[in-house]
Scaffold this motif. Structure first.
Motif, PDB file in Angstrom:
ATOM      1  N   ILE A 194      -5.189  51.851  16.718  1.00 46.76           N
ATOM      2  CA  ILE A 194      -6.311  51.331  15.934  1.00 46.76           C
ATOM      3  C   ILE A 194      -6.560  49.866  16.283  1.00 46.76           C
ATOM      4  N   SER A 208       3.371  52.530   3.583  1.00 48.97           N
ATOM      5  CA  SER A 208       2.025  52.627   4.171  1.00 48.97           C
ATOM      6  C   SER A 208       1.533  54.060   4.285  1.00 48.97           C
ATOM      7  N   MET A 260      -9.947  48.505  17.981  1.00 51.28           N
ATOM      8  CA  MET A 260     -10.762  47.491  17.295  1.00 51.28           C
ATOM      9  C   MET A 260     -10.894  46.238  18.145  1.00 51.28           C
ATOM     10  N   PHE A 264      -3.508  47.396   4.777  1.00 50.32           N
ATOM     11  CA  PHE A 264      -3.016  48.073   5.979  1.00 50.32           C
ATOM     12  C   PHE A 264      -4.178  48.305   6.940  1.00 50.32           C
ATOM     13  N   VAL A 265      -4.063  47.741   8.144  1.00 43.78           N
ATOM     14  CA  VAL A 265      -5.159  47.870   9.111  1.00 43.78           C
ATOM     15  C   VAL A 265      -4.918  49.039  10.056  1.00 43.78           C
ATOM     16  N   GLY A 266      -3.666  49.241  10.458  1.00 42.19           N
ATOM     17  CA  GLY A 266      -3.391  50.373  11.325  1.00 42.19           C
ATOM     18  C   GLY A 266      -2.216  50.124  12.239  1.00 42.19           C
TER      19      GLY A 266
END
Lengths: 97, 111
Positions: B86, B66, B90, B80-82
């Motif tokens: 994060i 990542s 969100m 990959f969102v975080g």
């Protein structure tokens, strides 16, 4: 200028140079994590960091934090366990408050 | 490709929501991992998790895969969102609901 002595000072110097932030807050929260597997003697393992910088404009959250982590790579390799990050542009920060 | 990266590529392809964490959803071994589990549970998202503490190769492998040095890490539909900050940010702004819905993920606790 003398060499930075603590992890926080070292991070501060790097972030100042890289991001030219309008706001930079670095809080050592290691004491809250004492006894946790990532904690170490002498602390300096867990930090909360808030960076407000125009240089984040147009970057996703992931890209912003990757830049922060890249700057902290040495400290992470040396035992820094966690950075709790808030990365905002000045416009976003204004909306938040 | 190392074995770990092959496994990760397979995991994130086969599981719509894949969480790399320390411990398990029932017994998280780290507050940051626990926070992400909490958010996903709150929204009623079904997810698969992998415990990096059980597998040193995976623990190192996911960081390289990542280009992200910390755990937890959340993938949605292979993206990959975080990490914890994060996901929390969100979630608090309501952005995570929208993001997941747009990705076609079922949120059992959100209208």
């Amino acid at each position: 200028m003398t060499a930075p002595r603590t992890v926080a000072e070292s991070l501060r110097a790097k972030f100042e140079t890289a991001f030219g932030p309008v706001e930079l807050v670095i809080v050592d929260e290691s004491a809250h994590h004492a006894g946790h597997s990532g904690a170490r003697d002498g602390g300096q393992s867990h930090f909360r960091v808030r960076i407000v910088s125009a240089s984040f404009a147009g970057l996703s959250r992931v890209e912003r934090q990757r830049r922060v982590y890249a700057l902290a790579a040495e400290e992470i390799a040396a035992g820094l366990h966690a950075l709790a990050l808030t990365t905002l542009t000045p416009e976003e920060a204004a909306k938040q408050s | 490709m190392s074995q770990a990266s092959d496994q990760i590529a397979k995991d994130i392809a086969e599981n719509d929501v894949m969480l790399y964490m320390k411990g398990t959803p029932v017994f998280p071994q780290c507050g940051f991992s626990a926070a992400v589990v909490h958010v996903l549970s709150e929204l009623g998202v079904k997810f698969k998790s992998a415990d990096v503490l059980k597998d040193p190769e995976l623990r190192q492998g996911i960081k390289e895969f990542s280009n992200w040095p910390t755990i937890p890490q959340l993938y949605v539909k292979g993206e990959f969102v975080g990490g914890c900050d994060i996901i929390k940010e969100m979630f608090e702004s309501g952005e995570l609901d929208t993001f997941l819905k747009d990705k076609g993920i079922t949120l059992e606790n959100v209208q």
